[in-house]
Design a protein around this motif. Sequence first.
Motif, PDB file in Angstrom:
ATOM      1  N   ASN A 176       0.807  -1.214   0.000  1.00  0.00           N
ATOM      2  CA  ASN A 176       0.000   0.000   0.000  1.00  0.00           C
ATOM      3  C   ASN A 176       0.841   1.264   0.000  1.00  0.00           C
ATOM      4  O   ASN A 176       0.322   2.355   0.228  1.00  0.00           O
ATOM      5  CB  ASN A 176      -0.934   0.011   1.216  1.00  0.00           C
ATOM      6  N   GLY A 177       2.136   1.114  -0.233  1.00  0.00           N
ATOM      7  CA  GLY A 177       3.011   2.269  -0.391  1.00  0.00           C
ATOM      8  C   GLY A 177       3.674   2.771   0.871  1.00  0.00           C
ATOM      9  O   GLY A 177       4.247   3.868   0.871  1.00  0.00           O
ATOM     10  N   ALA A 178       3.627   2.029   1.957  1.00  0.00           N
ATOM     11  CA  ALA A 178       4.258   2.470   3.206  1.00  0.00           C
ATOM     12  C   ALA A 178       5.775   2.387   3.083  1.00  0.00           C
ATOM     13  O   ALA A 178       6.310   1.445   2.481  1.00  0.00           O
ATOM     14  CB  ALA A 178       3.784   1.611   4.367  1.00  0.00           C
ATOM     15  N   ASN A 179       6.460   3.400   3.620  1.00  0.00           N
ATOM     16  CA  ASN A 179       7.925   3.369   3.606  1.00  0.00           C
ATOM     17  C   ASN A 179       8.441   2.517   4.762  1.00  0.00           C
ATOM     18  O   ASN A 179       7.658   1.969   5.545  1.00  0.00           O
ATOM     19  CB  ASN A 179       8.501   4.787   3.668  1.00  0.00           C
ATOM     20  N   ARG A 180       9.761   2.408   4.862  1.00  0.00           N
ATOM     21  CA  ARG A 180      10.360   1.519   5.869  1.00  0.00           C
ATOM     22  C   ARG A 180      10.004   1.951   7.284  1.00  0.00           C
ATOM     23  O   ARG A 180       9.713   1.112   8.147  1.00  0.00           O
ATOM     24  CB  ARG A 180      11.883   1.487   5.694  1.00  0.00           C
ATOM     25  N   LEU A 181      10.032   3.263   7.542  1.00  0.00           N
ATOM     26  CA  LEU A 181       9.708   3.757   8.882  1.00  0.00           C
ATOM     27  C   LEU A 181       8.252   3.470   9.236  1.00  0.00           C
ATOM     28  O   LEU A 181       7.945   3.065  10.366  1.00  0.00           O
ATOM     29  CB  LEU A 181       9.986   5.260   8.963  1.00  0.00           C
ATOM     30  N   GLN A 182       7.347   3.657   8.289  1.00  0.00           N
ATOM     31  CA  GLN A 182       5.937   3.384   8.539  1.00  0.00           C
ATOM     32  C   GLN A 182       5.678   1.895   8.756  1.00  0.00           C
ATOM     33  O   GLN A 182       4.850   1.513   9.584  1.00  0.00           O
ATOM     34  CB  GLN A 182       5.104   3.909   7.365  1.00  0.00           C
ATOM     35  N   VAL A 183       6.402   1.053   8.012  1.00  0.00           N
ATOM     36  CA  VAL A 183       6.270  -0.389   8.203  1.00  0.00           C
ATOM     37  C   VAL A 183       6.702  -0.781   9.610  1.00  0.00           C
ATOM     38  O   VAL A 183       6.041  -1.592  10.279  1.00  0.00           O
ATOM     39  CB  VAL A 183       7.093  -1.150   7.141  1.00  0.00           C
ATOM     40  N   MET A 184       7.814  -0.195  10.075  1.00  0.00           N
ATOM     41  CA  MET A 184       8.286  -0.496  11.421  1.00  0.00           C
ATOM     42  C   MET A 184       7.296   0.001  12.477  1.00  0.00           C
ATOM     43  O   MET A 184       6.997  -0.709  13.447  1.00  0.00           O
ATOM     44  CB  MET A 184       9.657   0.143  11.647  1.00  0.00           C
ATOM     45  N   TRP A 185       6.782   1.204  12.283  1.00  0.00           N
ATOM     46  CA  TRP A 185       5.935   1.821  13.300  1.00  0.00           C
ATOM     47  C   TRP A 185       4.552   1.186  13.380  1.00  0.00           C
ATOM     48  O   TRP A 185       4.020   0.961  14.477  1.00  0.00           O
ATOM     49  CB  TRP A 185       5.813   3.320  13.020  1.00  0.00           C
ATOM     50  N   TYR A 186       3.966   0.881  12.218  1.00  0.00           N
ATOM     51  CA  TYR A 186       2.601   0.362  12.199  1.00  0.00           C
ATOM     52  C   TYR A 186       2.536  -1.156  12.046  1.00  0.00           C
ATOM     53  O   TYR A 186       1.484  -1.754  12.337  1.00  0.00           O
ATOM     54  CB  TYR A 186       1.810   1.016  11.052  1.00  0.00           C
ATOM     55  N   GLY A 187       3.623  -1.779  11.598  1.00  0.00           N
ATOM     56  CA  GLY A 187       3.595  -3.213  11.366  1.00  0.00           C
ATOM     57  C   GLY A 187       4.346  -4.040  12.388  1.00  0.00           C
ATOM     58  O   GLY A 187       3.867  -5.094  12.820  1.00  0.00           O
ATOM     59  N   VAL A 188       5.531  -3.541  12.787  1.00  0.00           N
ATOM     60  CA  VAL A 188       6.376  -4.329  13.682  1.00  0.00           C
ATOM     61  C   VAL A 188       6.136  -3.979  15.142  1.00  0.00           C
ATOM     62  O   VAL A 188       5.906  -4.861  15.982  1.00  0.00           O
ATOM     63  CB  VAL A 188       7.868  -4.139  13.320  1.00  0.00           C
ATOM     64  N   ILE A 189       6.180  -2.686  15.464  1.00  0.00           N
ATOM     65  CA  ILE A 189       6.094  -2.252  16.867  1.00  0.00           C
ATOM     66  C   ILE A 189       4.824  -2.740  17.553  1.00  0.00           C
ATOM     67  O   ILE A 189       4.895  -3.275  18.675  1.00  0.00           O
ATOM     68  CB  ILE A 189       6.208  -0.719  16.960  1.00  0.00           C
ATOM     69  N   PRO A 190       3.633  -2.622  16.942  1.00  0.00           N
ATOM     70  CA  PRO A 190       2.432  -3.111  17.647  1.00  0.00           C
ATOM     71  C   PRO A 190       2.461  -4.611  17.937  1.00  0.00           C
ATOM     72  O   PRO A 190       1.833  -5.066  18.908  1.00  0.00           O
ATOM     73  CB  PRO A 190       1.287  -2.758  16.671  1.00  0.00           C
ATOM     74  N   GLN A 191       3.170  -5.380  17.127  1.00  0.00           N
ATOM     75  CA  GLN A 191       3.220  -6.821  17.344  1.00  0.00           C
ATOM     76  C   GLN A 191       4.193  -7.230  18.439  1.00  0.00           C
ATOM     77  O   GLN A 191       3.998  -8.253  19.104  1.00  0.00           O
ATOM     78  CB  GLN A 191       3.612  -7.539  16.044  1.00  0.00           C
ATOM     79  N   VAL A 192       5.254  -6.434  18.641  1.00  0.00           N
ATOM     80  CA  VAL A 192       6.310  -6.856  19.565  1.00  0.00           C
ATOM     81  C   VAL A 192       6.233  -6.181  20.928  1.00  0.00           C
ATOM     82  O   VAL A 192       6.783  -6.706  21.900  1.00  0.00           O
ATOM     83  CB  VAL A 192       7.701  -6.600  18.943  1.00  0.00           C
ATOM     84  N   ILE A 193       5.574  -5.032  21.024  1.00  0.00           N
ATOM     85  CA  ILE A 193       5.565  -4.289  22.284  1.00  0.00           C
ATOM     86  C   ILE A 193       5.003  -5.103  23.446  1.00  0.00           C
ATOM     87  O   ILE A 193       5.591  -5.110  24.546  1.00  0.00           O
ATOM     88  CB  ILE A 193       4.802  -2.959  22.128  1.00  0.00           C
ATOM     89  N   PRO A 194       3.881  -5.820  23.304  1.00  0.00           N
ATOM     90  CA  PRO A 194       3.376  -6.597  24.456  1.00  0.00           C
ATOM     91  C   PRO A 194       4.379  -7.628  24.962  1.00  0.00           C
ATOM     92  O   PRO A 194       4.589  -7.743  26.181  1.00  0.00           O
ATOM     93  CB  PRO A 194       2.106  -7.263  23.898  1.00  0.00           C
ATOM     94  N   GLN A 195       5.007  -8.375  24.045  1.00  0.00           N
ATOM     95  CA  GLN A 195       5.984  -9.372  24.466  1.00  0.00           C
ATOM     96  C   GLN A 195       7.247  -8.725  25.019  1.00  0.00           C
ATOM     97  O   GLN A 195       7.845  -9.239  25.971  1.00  0.00           O
ATOM     98  CB  GLN A 195       6.332 -10.292  23.293  1.00  0.00           C
ATOM     99  N   PHE A 196       7.664  -7.609  24.436  1.00  0.00           N
ATOM    100  CA  PHE A 196       8.822  -6.879  24.970  1.00  0.00           C
ATOM    101  C   PHE A 196       8.566  -6.479  26.416  1.00  0.00           C
ATOM    102  O   PHE A 196       9.437  -6.641  27.291  1.00  0.00           O
ATOM    103  CB  PHE A 196       9.093  -5.637  24.131  1.00  0.00           C
ATOM    104  N   SER A 197       7.390  -5.926  26.680  1.00  0.00           N
ATOM    105  CA  SER A 197       7.054  -5.499  28.042  1.00  0.00           C
ATOM    106  C   SER A 197       6.995  -6.688  28.984  1.00  0.00           C
ATOM    107  O   SER A 197       7.464  -6.613  30.131  1.00  0.00           O
ATOM    108  CB  SER A 197       5.704  -4.769  28.035  1.00  0.00           C
ATOM    109  N   ASN A 198       6.440  -7.782  28.509  1.00  0.00           N
ATOM    110  CA  ASN A 198       6.334  -8.993  29.324  1.00  0.00           C
ATOM    111  C   ASN A 198       7.712  -9.495  29.723  1.00  0.00           C
ATOM    112  O   ASN A 198       7.973  -9.801  30.902  1.00  0.00           O
ATOM    113  CB  ASN A 198       5.581 -10.066  28.542  1.00  0.00           C
ATOM    114  N   TYR A 199       8.631  -9.582  28.770  1.00  0.00           N
ATOM    115  CA  TYR A 199       9.974 -10.063  29.062  1.00  0.00           C
ATOM    116  C   TYR A 199      10.746  -9.088  29.946  1.00  0.00           C
ATOM    117  O   TYR A 199      11.539  -9.506  30.798  1.00  0.00           O
ATOM    118  CB  TYR A 199      10.735 -10.309  27.763  1.00  0.00           C
TER     119      TYR A 199
END
Length: 264
Positions: A176-199
Amino acid sequence: MNKATELIKPPVKKNQWKFAVVFLVLIFLYYIALTTTDLTFRGSSLSPAAIFKRLFWDPFFLADVRAKIPEYAYYMFETLLIAYAGTLIAAVLAIPFGFLAARNMSKISGLGKWILNGIRAFPEIMLAIIFVAAVGMGPYAGVLAVGIHSIGMLGKLYAEVIESIDMKVLEALRSNGANRLQVMWYGVIPQVIPQFSNYAIYRFEVDVRSSTILGVVGAGGIGAPLIIASMQRNWEQVGMMLIIIIVVVTIIDLISGTIRKRIV
């Protein structure tokens, strides 16, 4: 039967030979250890029951030991601060190391894993000895020791979390045209933050236990008075400090366990 659906049988004989070799090597090492190690020890004049009584019963009935509770509580509070500061540093600094070591995010993930393995190779007590010599005695050395060692552990756990994310979400964002920063912010961070906090919370529990012994080498906390009292055979003071440690660690485990359940 289709060859594609046939089950590939593991090389049983090869695995048996490997197991036999490893088993023989372990037997040889245990034999060397048991035959060359001096297992004699100097017994105590007190029975185990008497020591247990002095550790966990007498401290409640001795006024001079009860008078030291505020002092021991202060040392335990200092231990908690060492663990908190070290875990906070590690929880932040381990993020770039985690991305560096993740195979789906880094082209040099092998280098990242090698760095994390190198950091984890040094136990907290050894790092505390190094930092006490470098920056002097006190809690600062303990914070550095806990923080550096925790970076290695959290970085490895973070990398495993990043490698297990749903890559289809990232592909959808890119399409959908997202750049690398947008992919990290909207795609990666929401998936990893809960587990990061848990660990990170779980690592704080571990660091509280680790920080209790760093005072032995002068890195602050309750470890120094604990080892001094034990060397002087003052079991009542040792028992009171152990009781304080057990109570505090139990409370932290209950609180952090509740928080982690809500996060996950």
